[in-house]
Design an enzyme around this catalytic site. Structure first.
Site, PDB file in Angstrom:
ATOM      1  N   GLY A   1      -4.297  59.641  50.802  1.00  0.00           N
ATOM      2  CA  GLY A   1      -3.056  59.151  50.219  1.00  0.00           C
ATOM      3  C   GLY A   1      -3.279  57.920  49.349  1.00  0.00           C
ATOM      4  O   GLY A   1      -2.657  57.753  48.301  1.00  0.00           O
ATOM      5  N   THR A   2      -4.176  57.066  49.786  1.00  0.00           N
ATOM      6  CA  THR A   2      -4.452  55.844  49.023  1.00  0.00           C
ATOM      7  C   THR A   2      -4.946  56.189  47.623  1.00  0.00           C
ATOM      8  O   THR A   2      -4.520  55.588  46.632  1.00  0.00           O
ATOM      9  CB  THR A   2      -5.510  54.996  49.770  1.00  0.00           C
ATOM     10  OG1 THR A   2      -4.975  54.659  51.053  1.00  0.00           O
ATOM     11  CG2 THR A   2      -5.858  53.740  49.010  1.00  0.00           C
TER      12      THR A   2
ATOM     13  N   ASN B   1       6.706  54.067  56.473  1.00  0.00           N
ATOM     14  CA  ASN B   1       5.754  54.325  57.555  1.00  0.00           C
ATOM     15  C   ASN B   1       5.944  53.408  58.762  1.00  0.00           C
ATOM     16  O   ASN B   1       5.366  53.659  59.805  1.00  0.00           O
ATOM     17  CB  ASN B   1       4.313  54.179  57.032  1.00  0.00           C
ATOM     18  CG  ASN B   1       4.093  52.879  56.290  1.00  0.00           C
ATOM     19  OD1 ASN B   1       4.779  52.585  55.310  1.00  0.00           O
ATOM     20  ND2 ASN B   1       3.148  52.086  56.749  1.00  0.00           N
TER      21      ASN B   1
ATOM     22  N   GLN C   1       4.293  60.099  54.566  1.00  0.00           N
ATOM     23  CA  GLN C   1       4.971  60.210  55.870  1.00  0.00           C
ATOM     24  C   GLN C   1       6.128  61.195  55.819  1.00  0.00           C
ATOM     25  O   GLN C   1       6.855  61.348  56.810  1.00  0.00           O
ATOM     26  CB  GLN C   1       5.508  58.837  56.312  1.00  0.00           C
ATOM     27  CG  GLN C   1       4.443  57.791  56.548  1.00  0.00           C
ATOM     28  CD  GLN C   1       3.600  58.040  57.797  1.00  0.00           C
ATOM     29  OE1 GLN C   1       3.977  58.807  58.681  1.00  0.00           O
ATOM     30  NE2 GLN C   1       2.450  57.407  57.858  1.00  0.00           N
TER      31      GLN C   1
ATOM     32  N   SER D   1      -1.258  63.217  52.012  1.00  0.00           N
ATOM     33  CA  SER D   1      -2.519  62.901  52.687  1.00  0.00           C
ATOM     34  C   SER D   1      -2.748  63.889  53.830  1.00  0.00           C
ATOM     35  O   SER D   1      -1.915  63.999  54.727  1.00  0.00           O
ATOM     36  CB  SER D   1      -2.439  61.473  53.240  1.00  0.00           C
ATOM     37  OG  SER D   1      -3.556  61.217  54.049  1.00  0.00           O
TER      38      SER D   1
ATOM     39  N   HIS E   1      -4.820  64.016  56.453  1.00  0.00           N
ATOM     40  CA  HIS E   1      -5.036  63.656  57.866  1.00  0.00           C
ATOM     41  C   HIS E   1      -3.739  63.290  58.585  1.00  0.00           C
ATOM     42  O   HIS E   1      -3.737  63.120  59.803  1.00  0.00           O
ATOM     43  CB  HIS E   1      -6.078  62.539  58.002  1.00  0.00           C
ATOM     44  CG  HIS E   1      -5.626  61.171  57.607  1.00  0.00           C
ATOM     45  ND1 HIS E   1      -5.180  60.253  58.511  1.00  0.00           N
ATOM     46  CD2 HIS E   1      -5.549  60.564  56.394  1.00  0.00           C
ATOM     47  CE1 HIS E   1      -4.859  59.125  57.884  1.00  0.00           C
ATOM     48  NE2 HIS E   1      -5.074  59.294  56.588  1.00  0.00           N
TER      49      HIS E   1
ATOM     50  N   THR F   1     -17.510  66.439  42.954  1.00  0.00           N
ATOM     51  CA  THR F   1     -17.610  67.781  43.535  1.00  0.00           C
ATOM     52  C   THR F   1     -16.554  67.970  44.621  1.00  0.00           C
ATOM     53  O   THR F   1     -16.408  67.120  45.505  1.00  0.00           O
ATOM     54  CB  THR F   1     -19.024  67.999  44.116  1.00  0.00           C
ATOM     55  OG1 THR F   1     -19.951  67.854  43.029  1.00  0.00           O
ATOM     56  CG2 THR F   1     -19.175  69.374  44.737  1.00  0.00           C
TER      57      THR F   1
ATOM     58  N   CYS G   1      -2.597  49.799  59.314  1.00  0.00           N
ATOM     59  CA  CYS G   1      -3.254  48.865  58.383  1.00  0.00           C
ATOM     60  C   CYS G   1      -3.055  47.422  58.792  1.00  0.00           C
ATOM     61  O   CYS G   1      -3.956  46.608  58.705  1.00  0.00           O
ATOM     62  CB  CYS G   1      -2.716  49.041  56.975  1.00  0.00           C
ATOM     63  SG  CYS G   1      -3.026  50.668  56.346  1.00  0.00           S
TER      64      CYS G   1
HETATM   65  N1  PLP Z   1       1.335  55.883  52.051  1.00  0.00           N
HETATM   66  C1  PLP Z   1       1.927  55.837  53.254  1.00  0.00           C
HETATM   67  C2  PLP Z   1       3.420  55.808  53.341  1.00  0.00           C
HETATM   68  C3  PLP Z   1       1.160  55.832  54.422  1.00  0.00           C
HETATM   69  O1  PLP Z   1       1.751  55.792  55.623  1.00  0.00           O
HETATM   70  C4  PLP Z   1      -0.258  55.856  54.301  1.00  0.00           C
HETATM   71  C5  PLP Z   1      -1.109  55.790  55.506  1.00  0.00           C
HETATM   72  O2  PLP Z   1      -0.680  55.385  56.557  1.00  0.00           O
HETATM   73  C6  PLP Z   1      -0.818  55.905  53.020  1.00  0.00           C
HETATM   74  C7  PLP Z   1      -0.001  55.912  51.916  1.00  0.00           C
HETATM   75  C8  PLP Z   1      -2.310  55.943  52.834  1.00  0.00           C
HETATM   76  O3  PLP Z   1      -2.797  57.206  53.179  1.00  0.00           O
HETATM   77  P1  PLP Z   1      -4.346  57.408  53.538  1.00  0.00           P
HETATM   78  O4  PLP Z   1      -4.550  56.852  54.898  1.00  0.00           O
HETATM   79  O5  PLP Z   1      -4.532  58.883  53.492  1.00  0.00           O
HETATM   80  O6  PLP Z   1      -5.130  56.713  52.495  1.00  0.00           O
END
Ligand code: PLP
Length: 386
Positions: free
Chosen positions: A69-70, A149, A178, A199, A201, A237, A325
């Site tokens: 997601g990041t 989140n 989320q 994302s 995971h 890749t 985080c």
């Molecule tokens: N955006 C939101 C709302 C999230 O909750 C998170 C992760 O907790 C992310 C982005 C980042 O996702 P990733 O952990 O896959 O980098």
């Protein structure tokens, strides 16, 4: 063991890991290779893309694979800024985005872009009128999360989309990390949304997977330059086994989605109704439909969030402070600060985050453990109300 930290990450499903293993063993070629082994891997990759597109009611060439997601958030935001900088240097987001959005915005500010951070009310919602007032001739992007989140507030995306209908050149990005599988599909398919970040995971796919929906006709600069994979938009890749596994995880997630949402809501309600009865509990998430079904955030003022997390760990129950985080850094929740929750209460916040694998029996076990945890902390409470 009770795992109630699903907003931090989920456990990969056995069926998903089966796919990962099979594809690793049988489709190990590089999808860019010209020979048959590569062609077989490419067919698998494009099959996964098609499956995800059809689940999203999108076109296959609107789906781009990423690592998380990041990455998706960074790409859409920086990619828009770099692509459209000659048209404007103003971006709009909210004060309660994930650091993947907020810190990307801070980087852009250092490069001379201007960012408006929309405030939220005491429940964690932006006011669409604030967005309307913030829009300028040089605005190039609006980025608003689907579900917060930390407290689970579902932001008013349809209202934002309606406002942006009059601003067709502004990119509209939604971080739905989320929000997927939480009953929001109709909103996520709103045709005014240009970009959505996902994302893997967070929905039982392997780590290192994600995807971005990019509406046909929209253009952003790539962040990863290289061999030109993903239609020249994201070189590197492709992680074919993990991508195939993610496609399967998404299909499983969206099968019977309504029942899963109702199940999570029932678990959340059972915990909420128990915990809210205690006088020293401050609730941030609510049971109203504008909150997502899987997140429950509350505080026990006087006890630090991490102390509460460890107290539950003694009962083999795994929760978190407000976000994965911020928890290790020990920093205060940015969402609660934006909601004007006083610091001494915000530092006592914890988050219970569910998914469809959890059960009502686990909620009952959590509630029983809560009684003991609460009793153990009774003399520490900052503002006993009885
Ligand atoms: N955006 C939101 C709302 C999230 O909750 C998170 C992760 O907790 C992310 C982005 C980042 O996702 P990733 O952990 O896959 O980098």
């Amino acid at each position: 063991m009770i795992y109630f930290d699903n907003s931090a990450t989920t456990k990969a499903l056995p069926a998903v890991l089966d796919t990962y293993r099979t594809v690793s063993e049988d489709f190990y070629g590089n999808p860019s290779s010209l020979h048959a082994v590569g062609g077989k891997a490419d067919a698998m990759l494009q099959g996964a893309r098609k499956q995800i597109a059809s689940l999203m009611q999108a076109k296959p060439d609107e789906i781009y694979f990423t690592s998380c997601g990041t990455e998706g958030d960074n790409w859409v935001i920086k990619g828009t800024a770099f692509e459209k900088r000659q048209f404007g240097r103003h971006l709009i987001t909210t004060a309660i985005e994930h650091p993947a959005v907020i810190n990307t915005m801070h980087q852009l500010e250092q490069l001379g872009f201007e960012v408006t951070y929309l405030p939220v009310d005491h429940r964690g919602f932006i006011d669409p009128n604030d967005l309307k007032n913030a829009l300028r001739d040089d605005t190039i992007l609006v980025s608003v999360m689907a579900v917060n989140n930390e407290v689970g507030a579902k932001q008013p995306l349809d209202e934002i989309a309606a406002i942006l209908a009059d601003h067709p050149n502004v990119h509209f990005h939604v971080d739905a990390v989320q929000g997927i599988g939480k009953g929001l599909m109709a909103t996520l398919r709103n045709p005014r949304i240009d970009f959505i970040t996902f994302s893997g995971h967070k929905f039982h796919a392997p780590r290192g997977t994600g995807f971005v929906y990019m509406k046909e006709g929209r253009h952003i600069a790539p962040l990863l330059a290289g061999g030109g994979q993903e239609d020249n938009q994201r070189s590197g890749t492709e992680n074919t086994p993990a991508i195939a596994a993610m496609a399967k995880a998404l299909r499983l997630l969206l099968t019977d989605e309504d029942q899963k949402v109702a199940h999570e809501q029932a678990i959340r309600r059972r915990i909420y109704e128990h915990v809210a009865k205690f006088p020293n509990v401050v609730m941030f998430s609510q049971l109203t439909p504008d909150f997502a079904p899987h997140i429950l955030c509350f505080a026990l003022p006087g006890v630090r969030g991490e102390t509460i997390v460890h107290a539950f760990e003694q009962h083999d129950i795994y929760i978190s402070t407000t976000s994965a985080c911020s928890s290790k850094k020990g920093t205060e929740s940015s969402t609660l600060a934006a909601m004007h929750v006083p610091s001494q209460i915000a530092t006592s916040a914890i988050r219970v985050s569910l998914d469809d694998q959890n059960t009502l029996a686990e909620a009952d076990a959590f509630n029983a453990a809560f009684d003991q945890v609460y009793a153990g902390f009774a003399k520490l409470f900052a503002t006993p109300q009885q």
